[in-house]
Design an enzyme around this catalytic site. Structure first.
Site, PDB file in Angstrom:
ATOM      1  N   GLY A   1       0.829  -1.200   0.000  1.00  0.00           N
ATOM      2  CA  GLY A   1       0.000   0.000   0.000  1.00  0.00           C
ATOM      3  C   GLY A   1       0.859   1.244   0.000  1.00  0.00           C
TER       4      GLY A   1
ATOM      5  N   GLN B   1       2.970   9.970   0.720  1.00  0.00           N
ATOM      6  CA  GLN B   1       4.253   9.288   1.002  1.00  0.00           C
ATOM      7  C   GLN B   1       5.277   9.525  -0.113  1.00  0.00           C
ATOM      8  OE1 GLN B   1       2.118   5.349   2.006  1.00  0.00           O
ATOM      9  NE2 GLN B   1       4.050   5.219   3.105  1.00  0.00           N
TER      10      GLN B   1
ATOM     11  N   CYS C   1       5.389  -0.002   7.272  1.00  0.00           N
ATOM     12  CA  CYS C   1       5.092   1.159   6.422  1.00  0.00           C
ATOM     13  C   CYS C   1       6.344   1.545   5.652  1.00  0.00           C
ATOM     14  CB  CYS C   1       4.649   2.319   7.315  1.00  0.00           C
ATOM     15  SG  CYS C   1       4.306   3.838   6.414  1.00  0.00           S
ATOM     16  N   LEU C   2       6.182   1.807   4.371  1.00  0.00           N
ATOM     17  CA  LEU C   2       7.344   2.183   3.546  1.00  0.00           C
ATOM     18  C   LEU C   2       7.978   3.484   4.037  1.00  0.00           C
ATOM     19  CD1 LEU C   2       5.985   1.224   0.020  1.00  0.00           C
ATOM     20  CD2 LEU C   2       7.829   0.091   1.276  1.00  0.00           C
TER      21      LEU C   2
ATOM     22  N   HIS D   1      -4.921   1.796   7.161  1.00  0.00           N
ATOM     23  CA  HIS D   1      -3.549   2.315   7.293  1.00  0.00           C
ATOM     24  C   HIS D   1      -3.328   3.472   6.305  1.00  0.00           C
ATOM     25  CE1 HIS D   1       0.962   1.609   7.819  1.00  0.00           C
ATOM     26  NE2 HIS D   1       0.920   2.348   6.719  1.00  0.00           N
ATOM     27  N   GLU D   2      -3.768   3.282   5.056  1.00  0.00           N
ATOM     28  CA  GLU D   2      -3.532   4.303   4.020  1.00  0.00           C
ATOM     29  C   GLU D   2      -4.443   5.521   4.203  1.00  0.00           C
ATOM     30  OE1 GLU D   2      -0.905   3.982   2.398  1.00  0.00           O
ATOM     31  OE2 GLU D   2      -0.588   1.860   2.834  1.00  0.00           O
TER      32      GLU D   2
ATOM     33  N   HIS E   1      -2.882   7.806   6.521  1.00  0.00           N
ATOM     34  CA  HIS E   1      -1.854   8.657   5.887  1.00  0.00           C
ATOM     35  C   HIS E   1      -2.480   9.935   5.322  1.00  0.00           C
ATOM     36  CE1 HIS E   1       1.981   6.610   5.984  1.00  0.00           C
ATOM     37  NE2 HIS E   1       1.462   5.475   5.566  1.00  0.00           N
TER      38      HIS E   1
HETATM   39  C1  Y12 Z   1      -0.897  -4.394   6.497  1.00  0.00           C
HETATM   40  C2  Y12 Z   1      -0.002  -3.603   7.140  1.00  0.00           C
HETATM   41  C3  Y12 Z   1       0.406  -2.435   6.590  1.00  0.00           C
HETATM   42  C4  Y12 Z   1      -0.057  -2.012   5.385  1.00  0.00           C
HETATM   43  C5  Y12 Z   1       0.381  -0.723   4.802  1.00  0.00           C
HETATM   44  C6  Y12 Z   1       1.319  -0.870   3.671  1.00  0.00           C
HETATM   45  N1  Y12 Z   1       2.629  -1.168   4.139  1.00  0.00           N
HETATM   46  C7  Y12 Z   1       3.605  -1.605   3.325  1.00  0.00           C
HETATM   47  O1  Y12 Z   1       3.374  -1.774   2.150  1.00  0.00           O
HETATM   48  C8  Y12 Z   1       4.915  -1.846   3.928  1.00  0.00           C
HETATM   49  C9  Y12 Z   1       5.959  -2.220   3.206  1.00  0.00           C
HETATM   50  C10 Y12 Z   1       7.314  -2.429   3.712  1.00  0.00           C
HETATM   51  C11 Y12 Z   1       8.273  -2.917   2.832  1.00  0.00           C
HETATM   52  C12 Y12 Z   1       9.580  -3.114   3.249  1.00  0.00           C
HETATM   53  O2  Y12 Z   1      10.534  -3.621   2.395  1.00  0.00           O
HETATM   54  C13 Y12 Z   1      11.352  -2.755   1.687  1.00  0.00           C
HETATM   55  O3  Y12 Z   1      11.343  -1.563   1.884  1.00  0.00           O
HETATM   56  C14 Y12 Z   1      12.224  -3.375   0.677  1.00  0.00           C
HETATM   57  C15 Y12 Z   1       9.942  -2.847   4.545  1.00  0.00           C
HETATM   58  O4  Y12 Z   1      11.252  -3.198   4.914  1.00  0.00           O
HETATM   59  C16 Y12 Z   1      12.185  -2.274   5.188  1.00  0.00           C
HETATM   60  O5  Y12 Z   1      11.880  -1.137   5.247  1.00  0.00           O
HETATM   61  C17 Y12 Z   1      13.551  -2.742   5.428  1.00  0.00           C
HETATM   62  C18 Y12 Z   1       8.999  -2.354   5.427  1.00  0.00           C
HETATM   63  C19 Y12 Z   1       7.677  -2.131   5.013  1.00  0.00           C
HETATM   64  C20 Y12 Z   1      -0.948  -2.802   4.746  1.00  0.00           C
HETATM   65  C21 Y12 Z   1      -1.370  -3.981   5.313  1.00  0.00           C
HETATM   66 CO    CO Z   2       2.278   3.562   5.597  1.00  0.00          CO
END
Ligand code: Y12
Ligand code: CO
Length: 183
Positions: A45, A50, A95-96, A137-138, A141
């Site tokens: 997401g 962001q 979260c990114l 979550h989004e 934001h």
């Molecule tokens: C459930 C929980 C949270 C959400 C919101 C959307 N969150 C994400 O998409 C999180 C992504 C994420 C990806 C990562 O990997 C990389 O950056 C390569 C990450 O790892 C690091 O930062 C090292 C952390 C989060 C939706 C549903």
């Molecule tokens: Co987020």
């Protein structure tokens, strides 16, 4: 369009996103550019704020059971409004914009939203499970709210300490790399 992910504690993440009124080429270009950045960082997401565009747009791509993210499952959500919510669920969120940190967060189990697609068509969506969590979550934001704001006082303190240490380590390893390159 070149986009970068804004990371905590950047104040831009606290902006309230503006309602979108123009469903034009600029919006389409932004949405098209958000998709690869979300996929390349293993995200499911991403809200426009962001990537430094404080407008009420978000994208989601919920993985299949085997973890694969299919382009046909991409959801583009403009001007969402949560119209009903009930139940309770806890999920370990990430979260990114807050890299390397994951915490259990309590959310509503089921929600209904009204939103628009990229062409301004009005839609209604009933969501549960991971989709419901991701939408909440989004949508947070869009209101300048981060999942870490939902932590208890002690968990938040611990997070701030660990996150500061991580940022410091990142800075040091970047410096080392520059020195090594120059040597
Ligand atoms: C459930 C929980 C949270 C959400 C919101 C959307 N969150 C994400 O998409 C999180 C992504 C994420 C990806 C990562 O990997 C990389 O950056 C390569 C990450 O790892 C690091 O930062 C090292 C952390 C989060 C939706 C549903
Ligand atoms: Co987020």
């Amino acid at each position: 369009m070149k986009l970068n992910i804004v990371e905590y504690p950047d104040k831009r993440l606290r902006q309230k996103s503006k309602v979108i009124k123009k469903f034009d080429k600029n919006l389409h270009e932004l949405l098209d550019s958000m998709y690869p950045i979300m996929m390349n960082t293993n995200g499911i997401g991403l809200a426009a704020v962001q990537v430094a565009h404080p407008i009420a747009a978000l994208i989601l791509n919920i993985p299949e059971e085997d973890g694969e993210q299919l382009e046909e499952n991409l959801l583009e959500i403009i001007n969402p409004v949560i119209t009903s919510q009930d139940g309770e669920t806890i999920y370990q969120e990430g979260c990114l914009s807050v890299p390397s940190f994951y915490e259990d967060i309590k959310r509503f189990e089921n929600i209904t939203i009204n939103y628009q697609d990229r062409d301004a068509n009005t839609k209604t969506l009933e969501a549960n499970g991971l989709l419901s969590i991701a939408i909440q979550h989004e949508v947070d934001h869009l209101n300048g709210v981060l999942f870490i704001d939902k932590l208890s006082y002690s968990r938040r303190k611990k997070f701030e300490k660990e996150y500061k240490r991580m940022l410091k380590e990142k800075k040091t390893s970047k410096k080392d790399l520059i020195v090594k390159k120059g040597a």
